[in-house]
Motif scaffolding. Structure first.
Motif, short mmCIF file in Angstrom:
data_model
loop_
_atom_site.label_atom_id
_atom_site.label_comp_id
_atom_site.label_asym_id
_atom_site.label_seq_id
_atom_site.Cartn_x
_atom_site.Cartn_y
_atom_site.Cartn_z
N GLY A 112 0.90 -1.21 0.13
CA GLY A 112 -0.03 -0.04 -0.06
C GLY A 112 0.75 1.21 0.02
N VAL A 113 0.23 2.31 0.03
CA VAL A 113 0.60 3.72 0.00
C VAL A 113 0.29 4.32 1.28
CG1 VAL A 113 0.97 6.08 -1.19
CG2 VAL A 113 0.43 3.96 -2.63
N TYR A 114 1.58 4.94 1.69
CA TYR A 114 1.28 5.54 3.19
C TYR A 114 2.08 6.79 3.04
CZ TYR A 114 -0.09 0.98 4.44
OH TYR A 114 -0.78 -0.49 4.69
N SER A 115 1.44 7.87 3.06
CA SER A 115 1.94 9.26 2.99
C SER A 115 1.09 10.35 3.35
CB SER A 115 2.67 9.32 1.44
OG SER A 115 1.56 9.64 0.66
N ASP A 116 1.54 11.82 3.14
CA ASP A 116 0.62 12.88 3.24
C ASP A 116 -0.30 12.98 1.72
OD1 ASP A 116 2.60 13.62 1.29
OD2 ASP A 116 3.26 15.41 2.74
N PHE A 117 0.03 11.87 0.83
CA PHE A 117 -0.77 12.10 -0.65
C PHE A 117 -0.59 13.52 -1.21
CE2 PHE A 117 -4.05 8.49 -0.54
CZ PHE A 117 -3.15 7.62 -0.19
N LYS A 118 0.49 14.09 -1.15
CA LYS A 118 0.70 15.37 -1.65
C LYS A 118 1.59 15.11 -3.07
CE LYS A 118 0.78 18.67 2.20
NZ LYS A 118 1.53 19.57 3.04
N ASP A 119 2.56 14.24 -3.18
CA ASP A 119 2.97 13.97 -4.45
C ASP A 119 3.43 12.28 -4.08
OD1 ASP A 119 5.03 14.29 -2.51
OD2 ASP A 119 6.00 15.99 -3.51
N ILE A 120 2.75 11.37 -4.47
CA ILE A 120 2.94 10.11 -4.66
C ILE A 120 3.86 9.52 -5.53
CG2 ILE A 120 1.60 7.99 -4.58
CD1 ILE A 120 -0.80 9.23 -3.67
N SER A 121 4.73 8.68 -4.88
CA SER A 121 5.76 8.23 -5.89
C SER A 121 6.15 6.90 -5.34
CB SER A 121 7.06 8.89 -5.74
OG SER A 121 7.78 9.05 -4.76
N GLY A 122 7.16 6.26 -6.02
CA GLY A 122 7.37 4.71 -5.51
C GLY A 122 7.89 4.54 -4.04
N GLU A 123 8.47 5.76 -3.61
CA GLU A 123 9.30 5.82 -2.30
C GLU A 123 7.79 5.77 -1.06
OE1 GLU A 123 11.67 8.96 -1.77
OE2 GLU A 123 9.96 10.37 -1.94
N ASP A 124 6.83 6.08 -1.51
CA ASP A 124 5.57 6.05 -0.34
C ASP A 124 5.01 4.75 -0.41
OD1 ASP A 124 5.79 8.78 -0.49
OD2 ASP A 124 4.50 9.01 -2.08
N PHE A 125 5.54 3.58 -1.06
CA PHE A 125 4.83 2.14 -0.86
C PHE A 125 5.60 1.59 0.16
CE2 PHE A 125 3.29 3.07 -5.01
CZ PHE A 125 2.28 2.47 -4.97
N ARG A 126 5.04 0.71 0.95
CA ARG A 126 5.55 -0.33 1.75
C ARG A 126 4.59 -1.50 1.72
NH1 ARG A 126 2.86 -0.08 7.04
NH2 ARG A 126 1.96 1.87 7.41
N TYR A 127 5.16 -2.60 2.27
CA TYR A 127 4.46 -3.99 2.26
C TYR A 127 4.83 -4.79 3.39
CZ TYR A 127 9.28 -5.66 1.11
OH TYR A 127 10.65 -5.84 1.26
N SER A 128 4.02 -5.80 3.62
CA SER A 128 4.11 -6.63 4.66
C SER A 128 3.85 -8.16 4.15
CB SER A 128 2.86 -6.51 5.75
OG SER A 128 3.01 -5.25 6.53
N LEU A 129 4.27 -9.28 4.74
CA LEU A 129 4.19 -10.57 4.42
C LEU A 129 4.00 -11.56 5.63
CD1 LEU A 129 7.17 -11.08 2.01
CD2 LEU A 129 4.65 -10.78 1.40
N GLY A 130 3.20 -12.43 5.82
CA GLY A 130 3.12 -13.22 6.96
C GLY A 130 2.46 -14.57 6.73
N ALA A 131 2.57 -15.26 7.86
CA ALA A 131 2.07 -16.62 7.65
C ALA A 131 1.40 -17.03 9.08
CB ALA A 131 2.98 -17.86 7.45
N ARG A 132 0.66 -18.04 9.23
CA ARG A 132 0.08 -18.47 10.46
C ARG A 132 -0.53 -19.85 10.34
NH1 ARG A 132 -5.41 -16.23 13.33
NH2 ARG A 132 -6.16 -16.79 11.19
N TYR A 133 -0.33 -20.63 11.44
CA TYR A 133 -0.69 -22.19 11.25
C TYR A 133 -1.41 -22.35 12.50
CZ TYR A 133 -0.04 -27.56 11.44
OH TYR A 133 -0.28 -28.76 11.35
N THR A 134 -2.42 -23.07 12.38
CA THR A 134 -3.66 -23.29 13.48
C THR A 134 -4.05 -24.56 13.76
OG1 THR A 134 -5.55 -22.65 12.23
CG2 THR A 134 -4.43 -20.68 13.29
N ILE A 135 -4.54 -24.91 14.84
CA ILE A 135 -4.74 -26.36 15.54
C ILE A 135 -5.93 -26.22 16.18
CG2 ILE A 135 -4.00 -28.70 16.65
CD1 ILE A 135 -1.23 -27.22 16.34
N ARG A 136 -7.09 -26.83 15.83
CA ARG A 136 -8.47 -26.98 16.40
C ARG A 136 -8.13 -28.17 17.24
NH1 ARG A 136 -13.27 -29.85 15.65
NH2 ARG A 136 -12.41 -30.49 13.76
N HIS A 137 -8.43 -27.85 18.72
CA HIS A 137 -8.05 -28.87 19.63
C HIS A 137 -9.30 -29.39 19.95
CE1 HIS A 137 -3.93 -27.78 20.47
NE2 HIS A 137 -4.60 -26.41 20.40
#
Length: 293
Positions: A112-137
């Motif tokens: 996504g883009v996270y900024s003051d939205f005044k002049d958006i460029s590639g440096e305004d992007f950031r990202y996340s990755l993740g994983a989860r493993y669940t067990i139903r007891h």
């Protein structure tokens, strides 16, 4: 008609695996107000968050879906350096696979883009990755573990967590991610519920390249919230909550000062020093609306 039925089935299925809790929310909006108060500062942060969940694919053992998220944070009452209007818009895509009857694996990516939205460029992007493993007891108790990684403007952020979903009694449920967002939910009746939660978050926003030389703002906060929720006609959920910020930290950095590693909101190293910093504690108020299926 068949297409409409398939779409509704997909919508129902997507919300079984929300990262935070089991809720069938289609879309929602929330407004919150944080008081900033210490010996030298008097201000506030006004937040607006909106989201839309959407299905992509539903199979017997696999589900793919996503979420569009838009937010704004308006900081005021401090000074010209820190008083900012900040915005974020991102898309989150997830993939879940059922392994036998008891196990699930969940993967997600967000950009996504996270900024003051005044002049958006590639440096305004950031990202996340993740994983989860669940067990139903059993029918009342599920646990899991996972980790997420975020490339923030201040550096690299890791969030290891343990997930829990425990129906303690017919009315009392413990759910969420430990330690970043546990929730204790008490169901008063079919319309009213009472939720108490702890929430920790770190976010960063890029400022204008032409006006601010691509500096960035980092906001860390930990708060407790007690919220009353009311569901009208089975689909419309209204909420109002009052909480307290245990730690509300706002920092302003120069561009190029993003080499820190952190876990949750806590830095493992402090290679970069902020230009300005405000630490405060104070009350938090929020109201919200969700449409549920």
């Amino acid at each position: 008609m068949k297409k409409n039925i398939f779409f509704l089935l997909c919508v129902f299925s997507i919300f079984e695996i929300q990262a935070q809790e089991k809720k069938s929310d289609l879309f929602g909006v929330e407004y919150s107000y944080d008081k900033i108060k210490n010996d030298s500062a008097r201000g506030n942060i006004k937040n607006v968050d909106a989201f839309l969940n959407f299905p992509i694919f539903k199979g017997e053992q696999k589900t793919i879906g996503g979420r569009l998220h838009i937010k704004s944070q308006n900081i005021s009452g401090l000074d010209s350096e820190l008083d900012k209007s900040l915005y974020g818009t991102d898309i989150n895509l997830f993939w879940q696979k059922q392994i036998k009857d008891r196990y699930k694996i969940y993967l997600f990516g967000q950009v996504g883009v996270y900024s003051d939205f005044k002049d958006i460029s590639g440096e305004d992007f950031r990202y996340s990755l993740g994983a989860r493993y669940t067990i139903r007891h059993n029918d009342k108790f599920s646990t899991g573990w996972g980790v997420s990684y975020s490339k923030q403007f201040f550096g690299h952020q890791l969030n290891p967590f343990v997930s829990v979903d425990y129906q303690i009694t017919s009315k009392l449920q413990l759910t969420g991610l430990l330690p970043i967002r546990p929730k204790l939910i008490y169901t008063i009746n079919e319309n009213f519920s009472w939720t108490n939660e702890i929430f920790g978050n770190a976010a960063s926003y890029r400022l204008s390249a032409t006006e601010e030389n691509s500096r960035f703002v980092r906001i860390n906060n930990w708060y407790g919230m007690s919220r009353l929720e009311y569901t009208l006609a089975k689909h419309h959920q209204f909420s109002v909550g009052l909480g307290y910020n245990f730690r509300n930290n706002i920092k302003l950095y120069e561009d190029g000062m993003g080499n820190n590693w952190s876990i949750f909101t806590f830095d493992l190293n402090k290679k970069s020093k902020p230009i300005q910093e405000v630490n405060s504690k104070g009350m938090r108020f929020e109201i919200g609306y969700n449409f549920q299926l």
